[in-house]
Design an enzyme around this catalytic site. Sequence first.
Site, PDB file in Angstrom:
ATOM      1  N   TYR A 118      66.176 -30.908  61.351  1.00 29.29           N
ATOM      2  CA  TYR A 118      64.943 -30.312  61.869  1.00 29.29           C
ATOM      3  C   TYR A 118      63.774 -30.867  61.071  1.00 29.29           C
ATOM      4  O   TYR A 118      63.858 -31.014  59.851  1.00 29.29           O
ATOM      5  CB  TYR A 118      64.964 -28.787  61.725  1.00 29.29           C
ATOM      6  CG  TYR A 118      63.626 -28.132  62.025  1.00 29.29           C
ATOM      7  CD1 TYR A 118      63.314 -27.699  63.311  1.00 29.29           C
ATOM      8  CD2 TYR A 118      62.658 -27.975  61.025  1.00 29.29           C
ATOM      9  CE1 TYR A 118      62.083 -27.123  63.594  1.00 29.29           C
ATOM     10  CE2 TYR A 118      61.422 -27.401  61.307  1.00 29.29           C
ATOM     11  CZ  TYR A 118      61.147 -26.980  62.588  1.00 29.29           C
ATOM     12  OH  TYR A 118      59.924 -26.430  62.858  1.00 29.29           O
ATOM     13  N   GLU A 206      56.746 -30.962  66.172  1.00 30.04           N
ATOM     14  CA  GLU A 206      58.050 -30.400  65.837  1.00 30.04           C
ATOM     15  C   GLU A 206      59.129 -31.232  66.522  1.00 30.04           C
ATOM     16  O   GLU A 206      59.107 -31.394  67.748  1.00 30.04           O
ATOM     17  CB  GLU A 206      58.150 -28.943  66.281  1.00 30.04           C
ATOM     18  CG  GLU A 206      59.465 -28.284  65.890  1.00 30.04           C
ATOM     19  CD  GLU A 206      59.542 -26.826  66.305  1.00 30.04           C
ATOM     20  OE1 GLU A 206      59.669 -25.958  65.431  1.00 30.04           O
ATOM     21  OE2 GLU A 206      59.446 -26.559  67.539  1.00 30.04           O
TER      22      GLU A 206
END
Length: 396
Positions: A118, A206
């Site tokens: 992530y 993101e």
Amino acid sequence: MNLHEYQGKELLSSFGVRIQRGIVAQTADEAVAAAKKLTEDTGTGWHVIKAQVHAGGRGKGGGVKLAKNLDEVKDIAGQIIGMNLVTPQTSAEGKKVHQVLVAEDVYYPGDNKPEEYYMSVLLNRGTGKNMIMYSTEGGMDIETVAEETPHLIFTEEIDPALGLLGFQARRVAFNLGLSGTAFKEMTKFVSALYTAYVKSDASLFEINPVLKTSDDKIMAVDSKVTLDGNALFRHKDLAALRDKREENPIEVEAGELGLNYVDLDGNVGCMVNGAGLAMATMDLIKQAGGEPANFLDVGGTADAARVEAAFKIILKDPAVKAILINIFGGIVRCDRVAQGVIDAYTNMGNINVPIIVRLQGTNADIAKELIDNSGLDVLSATEFQEAADKVQNVLS
């Protein structure tokens, strides 16, 4: 302003970030043509069909599926396009899917096992510095990771005056446990990602997941990009990517009328001049036992046309049971606002919800007299508490 995944990936690619390649399609036949083109360009045999909506958790709602042949590409794309996709980040009604991204399969076999990470870039408002947040737990909701395994979330703060330094990019790769080719690839990826964030005036990038492929390439398999709307005047090309179909239609209409409007889940409509006063008015409504239905700042030119436009926007929400107009007459005279309210009310005819008007400032006494003598079903007030009491009365 939010971008679709395919738009975010195109933006990333323009700054040198390696991405999972794909082609957007608006029909099942276009999806098949896209799959054939991808196979020619990349050699991929399987294809991933991804719904393009402004919401996360698409896979959980059935908006991301793997197709192993062209028949499956057509069938899956046909199912997804036109569906109302419900995810943890949408309302119960979901969002209608207008297009899909047909992407290459990047989880191919090789010498090493693929791994997911992530990574996001955003502003840390507490320190006034940009921040890279990253974790070895890619593919999962970062909120779940933060709650259950917070030690697996790392952050790297970047001084905006210095930019991302080489040792910081290397530290990210090291904390993710990478070495060799994958380590070098990750440092390049991090540097290019941060450059994309800064150069595009974004408020969020993101990537979940960032993938280390079986041959140690590092790439963005997904992308969530939010651009700073206040900076779009510098990026005409990016402003053109806006998809109004994904936004609240009332907010879009209000923006086109020059009104600062945010839709909320409440029963008292607000019409205020000034953001600070609007926030205080929302608190006032809560204290009076109501819930604000919106944030609406009409600005300093609250004339009849503007007030009428604001009325129409507020009344589009069927949940509104009362309207509170709270104006401080500093830039604009209160009597002018009062006359605007009267004119707007008269032009619109009967308004079926109670209206409380609180005017304070220049010519407030004249304004109150105008409202009281108008013969309209409008309640006037000059003090905050007085307005709150009247809101409470009409709701009870």
